[in-house]
Design a protein around this motif. Structure first.
Motif, PDB file in Angstrom:
ATOM      1  N   SER A  11     -15.617  10.185  -1.354  1.00 56.71           N
ATOM      2  CA  SER A  11     -14.455  10.756  -0.702  1.00 56.71           C
ATOM      3  C   SER A  11     -13.471  11.421  -1.656  1.00 56.71           C
ATOM      4  O   SER A  11     -12.813  12.364  -1.299  1.00 56.71           O
ATOM      5  CB  SER A  11     -13.752   9.728   0.175  1.00 56.71           C
ATOM      6  N   ASN A  12     -13.337  10.953  -2.874  1.00 58.58           N
ATOM      7  CA  ASN A  12     -12.314  11.634  -3.678  1.00 58.58           C
ATOM      8  C   ASN A  12     -12.722  12.008  -5.099  1.00 58.58           C
ATOM      9  O   ASN A  12     -11.923  12.541  -5.856  1.00 58.58           O
ATOM     10  CB  ASN A  12     -11.014  10.841  -3.685  1.00 58.58           C
TER      11      ASN A  12
ATOM     12  N   SER B  74     -11.684  15.503  -1.536  1.00 56.03           N
ATOM     13  CA  SER B  74     -10.715  16.103  -2.450  1.00 56.03           C
ATOM     14  C   SER B  74     -11.418  16.541  -3.726  1.00 56.03           C
ATOM     15  O   SER B  74     -12.443  15.999  -4.112  1.00 56.03           O
ATOM     16  CB  SER B  74      -9.585  15.131  -2.764  1.00 56.03           C
TER      17      SER B  74
ATOM     18  N   MET C 293       0.818  -1.205   0.000  1.00 57.70           N
ATOM     19  CA  MET C 293       0.000   0.000   0.000  1.00 57.70           C
ATOM     20  C   MET C 293       0.860   1.266   0.000  1.00 57.70           C
ATOM     21  O   MET C 293       0.590   2.212  -0.741  1.00 57.70           O
ATOM     22  CB  MET C 293      -0.912  -0.029   1.228  1.00 57.70           C
ATOM     23  N   GLU C 294       1.885   1.299   0.835  1.00 51.46           N
ATOM     24  CA  GLU C 294       2.715   2.506   0.903  1.00 51.46           C
ATOM     25  C   GLU C 294       3.431   2.752  -0.419  1.00 51.46           C
ATOM     26  O   GLU C 294       3.508   3.884  -0.896  1.00 51.46           O
ATOM     27  CB  GLU C 294       3.744   2.372   2.029  1.00 51.46           C
TER      28      GLU C 294
ATOM     29  N   THR D 169      -5.380  17.156  -4.062  1.00 52.17           N
ATOM     30  CA  THR D 169      -4.658  16.222  -3.195  1.00 52.17           C
ATOM     31  C   THR D 169      -3.704  15.377  -4.041  1.00 52.17           C
ATOM     32  O   THR D 169      -4.002  15.034  -5.182  1.00 52.17           O
ATOM     33  CB  THR D 169      -5.612  15.286  -2.412  1.00 52.17           C
ATOM     34  N   ALA D 170      -2.580  15.050  -3.461  1.00 46.98           N
ATOM     35  CA  ALA D 170      -1.498  14.421  -4.217  1.00 46.98           C
ATOM     36  C   ALA D 170      -1.860  13.023  -4.707  1.00 46.98           C
ATOM     37  O   ALA D 170      -1.526  12.647  -5.833  1.00 46.98           O
ATOM     38  CB  ALA D 170      -0.243  14.359  -3.336  1.00 46.98           C
ATOM     39  N   ILE D 171      -2.545  12.252  -3.864  1.00 43.33           N
ATOM     40  CA  ILE D 171      -2.855  10.871  -4.247  1.00 43.33           C
ATOM     41  C   ILE D 171      -3.925  10.848  -5.342  1.00 43.33           C
ATOM     42  O   ILE D 171      -3.811  10.129  -6.336  1.00 43.33           O
ATOM     43  CB  ILE D 171      -3.296  10.047  -3.019  1.00 43.33           C
ATOM     44  N   THR D 172      -4.943  11.661  -5.159  1.00 43.76           N
ATOM     45  CA  THR D 172      -5.992  11.725  -6.180  1.00 43.76           C
ATOM     46  C   THR D 172      -5.410  12.212  -7.506  1.00 43.76           C
ATOM     47  O   THR D 172      -5.792  11.735  -8.575  1.00 43.76           O
ATOM     48  CB  THR D 172      -7.142  12.643  -5.721  1.00 43.76           C
TER      49      THR D 172
ATOM     50  N   ARG E  26      -9.720   0.262  -3.873  1.00 44.07           N
ATOM     51  CA  ARG E  26      -9.467   0.743  -2.515  1.00 44.07           C
ATOM     52  C   ARG E  26      -9.482   2.284  -2.473  1.00 44.07           C
ATOM     53  O   ARG E  26      -9.906   2.888  -1.513  1.00 44.07           O
ATOM     54  CB  ARG E  26      -8.098   0.201  -2.058  1.00 44.07           C
ATOM     55  N   PHE E  27      -9.003   2.894  -3.567  1.00 42.51           N
ATOM     56  CA  PHE E  27      -8.918   4.352  -3.585  1.00 42.51           C
ATOM     57  C   PHE E  27     -10.192   5.017  -4.088  1.00 42.51           C
ATOM     58  O   PHE E  27     -10.467   6.156  -3.789  1.00 42.51           O
ATOM     59  CB  PHE E  27      -7.757   4.801  -4.483  1.00 42.51           C
TER      60      PHE E  27
ATOM     61  N   ILE F  56       0.931   4.070  -2.994  1.00 45.10           N
ATOM     62  CA  ILE F  56       0.601   5.481  -2.784  1.00 45.10           C
ATOM     63  C   ILE F  56       1.769   6.364  -3.231  1.00 45.10           C
ATOM     64  O   ILE F  56       1.588   7.381  -3.903  1.00 45.10           O
ATOM     65  CB  ILE F  56       0.255   5.758  -1.300  1.00 45.10           C
ATOM     66  N   GLY F  57       2.973   5.936  -2.860  1.00 42.55           N
ATOM     67  CA  GLY F  57       4.155   6.698  -3.258  1.00 42.55           C
ATOM     68  C   GLY F  57       4.263   6.796  -4.775  1.00 42.55           C
ATOM     69  O   GLY F  57       4.570   7.869  -5.322  1.00 42.55           O
TER      70      GLY F  57
ATOM     71  N   MET G 103       1.731   9.189  -6.187  1.00 44.61           N
ATOM     72  CA  MET G 103       2.131  10.585  -5.998  1.00 44.61           C
ATOM     73  C   MET G 103       3.168  11.004  -7.038  1.00 44.61           C
ATOM     74  O   MET G 103       3.127  12.118  -7.553  1.00 44.61           O
ATOM     75  CB  MET G 103       2.653  10.800  -4.569  1.00 44.61           C
TER      76      MET G 103
END
Lengths: 413, 144
Positions: free
Chosen positions: B121-122, B56, B23-24, B77-80, B114-115, B27-28, B31
């Motif tokens: 939410s996004n 977001s 997951m990390e 937002t960075a992830i979106t 998941r996102f 996400i990284g 981004m």
């Protein structure tokens, strides 16, 4: 009732064993649950009580004459007495079961408001209210031609008491505010505000959703007219709320909803209503959850509210100090008296990104406006990330959380 | 010469498969992808172009150039923003009909549900819908 071990250092490891949900990995990391202000976890005894009820006793309550109905009714009404004792209400009939804090407030706004609010009257709320303690009042004020007014707060997130004398006047008929803020953690001075409200003949409703599992609540001592709270924020099941109201008021209020349970006699020309609390409990109630909720209250009493409060305060102070030392972290809400809620922002990082990173690290925090948009507007922000603690949380978890936060920030720098 | 919509998606699936579902790392990587998204002109970040999520914001603009839709997008937002960049990469430069007909299987295959699972939410789910609506609108215009 189990013995309360006041002043004893809590056996947190022992307590954690009662919460099986805590013992799992999320995204490959041990779960750290810091979203307790949204809902906290349920001890095994609550889960067992739910299952046992359905396995052994399930029946509809009150009018059944058979054995299971009798057992279910007795257990259901027993919880009412336990709650009466828990908040020190004068009598069990002053305890009304609802769907949650929101419905409890809607009930009062709708029923009390229709009877007692008139054109030109004022309802006073605070800047830090949850939408559920804003919108019901907006609706009834609009219907009755009354005006909604707002108690200001200072930068720290505390109600500005000095301004209240100008706001609480003989036009004020209701003052509604939270005992503790879900977004900021602020503990509001209930007695001070109650005194000012009563001095002009206004009634007081306190939203206790965020206080009942953390603070000592004695509704007679606080002298509130109504007190609303939810089971699921105090280790109990979701979908169940409580409304406490003073008998003299509840008796004068018209029914909120019609249906079974709430009537004495029905004919097509005239219906007479049941006595309190049943007048306000139309339809089959949330029987199993009410019965299981007793176990949640017993859990709190067994651990001891003072012990819970002391442990959570320790966590709050520990986490606050650690977070404040991180460059770029800003805590929103720095009241003198707080429950264990820390809302925060990190410079240059959107709270949504923060929340996603925390989740990837196995840490559950909440992000967004926390259903307090006017409060966010007051601070000129869109939202925050929020960490909130319960009795089963530990300093070790806070250490991991703080490291995770630092690591997340480093990804953006 | 250019890759098909399916080919680009397979490429994305391959890229994420190297992250092993971590997951990390996912996400990284998202981004990083977001940072590479060509900047969107400030005047295009108008209220009309907002695809609103609860937490977001996404801005999406579409223009038809020589029969193909050019999508431009951004997020606060960075992830979106990373997620948005994937959609732009897949669907920008396609004909309206290709956009309408596209099957965005990469979402399931990469595990991006998941996102985007909570559309509230996004705004990413809403963005996918909005891109198809642009496709429909442009193909209707072309057909008229």
């Amino acid at each position: 009732m189990s013995k309360t071990l006041t002043g004893v250092k809590l056996d947190i490891e022992g307590i954690r064993k009662e919460f099986p949900v805590l013992n799992q990995e999320v995204n490959g990391k041990p779960l750290i649950y810091f979203d307790n202000a949204a809902t906290n976890q349920k001890p095994q005894r609550v889960v067992d009580a739910l299952v046992d009820h359905y396995k052994k006793d399930n029946a509809n309550i009150h009018r059944g004459i058979h054995t299971l109905a009798e057992r279910s009714t007795a257990a259901f009404e027993d919880t009412r007495k336990v709650i009466q004792r828990f908040i020190n209400a004068n009598e069990a009939e002053e305890i009304i079961f609802t769907k949650g804090t929101s419905e409890s407030i809607n009930l009062v706004a709708s029923s009390w408001g229709r009877k007692f609010l008139n054109e030109g009257d004022e309802v006073l709320i605070s800047t830090m209210e949850h939408h559920s303690n804003i919108v019901p009042w907006q609706l009834i004020c609009e219907e009755r031609g009354a005006t909604l007014k707002v108690m200001p707060i200072n930068e720290a997130g505390e109600i500005v008491i000095e301004e209240l004398d100008g706001l609480i006047t003989d036009k004020t008929k209701m003052v509604a505010f939270n005992h503790a803020s879900n977004s900021l953690g602020t503990i509001n001075p209930v007695k001070v505000i109650v005194e000012k409200a009563h001095a002009v003949g206004a009634k007081v409703l306190v939203d206790g959703a965020q206080s009942t599992s953390h603070l000592e609540v004695d509704v007679q001592d606080l002298n509130v007219d109504f007190f609303a709270f939810s089971a699921h924020k105090m280790y109990g099941p979701t979908g169940l709320g409580i409304l406490y109201g003073k008998r003299t008021l509840l008796e004068k209020m018209p029914p909120y909803q019609g249906g079974g349970e709430m009537i004495k006699d029905v004919s097509f020309t005239k219906t007479t209503y049941n006595d309190i609390p049943y007048k306000f409990e139309a339809g089959t109630p949330d029987i199993a959850n009410v019965i299981a909720f007793k176990k949640a209250v017993e859990f709190i009493e067994e651990v001891g509210k003072e012990n819970i409060a002391a442990h959570e305060k320790e966590l709050l102070d520990y986490a606050t100090a650690k977070m404040e030392s991180i460059d770029g972290v800003k805590i929103v809400g720095k009241a003198q008296d707080k429950v264990s809620v820390i809302s925060f922002q990190v410079e240059g990082i959107h709270h949504f990104d923060l929340g996603m990173w925390m989740d990837a690290k196995g840490i559950a925090v909440r992000t967004g406006h926390h259903c307090t948009q006017p409060l966010m507007d007051h601070y000129g922000i869109e939202g925050t990330a929020r960490a909130s603690f319960s009795v089963y949380n530990t300093k070790e978890e806070i250490d991991i959380f703080v490291e995770a936060l630092k690591d997340t920030i480093s990804k953006f720098r | 010469m250019s890759q098909s919509i399916a080919e680009v998606q397979n490429e994305i699936v391959d890229e994420f498969s190297m992250l092993d579902g971590d997951m990390e790392m996912s996400i990284g990587y998202l981004m990083e992808l977001g940072e590479q998204l060509p900047p969107m002109a400030e005047e295009l970040k108008s209220d009309d172009n907002i695809v609103k999520g609860c937490q977001s914001k996404v801005w999406l603009n579409a223009e038809l150039k020589e029969g193909k839709i050019e999508f431009e997008a951004d997020s606060n937002t960075a992830i979106t923003k990373g997620l948005v960049s994937l959609l732009v990469r897949i669907l920008s430069g396609r004909t309206p009909q290709e956009v309408v007909d596209s099957d965005l299987f990469f979402v399931d295959k990469v595990g991006l549900n998941r996102f985007i699972g909570t559309q509230r939410s996004n705004g990413l789910g809403a963005m996918m819908k909005q891109m198809k609506i642009y496709g429909l609108a442009f193909s209707a215009k072309a057909g008229a």
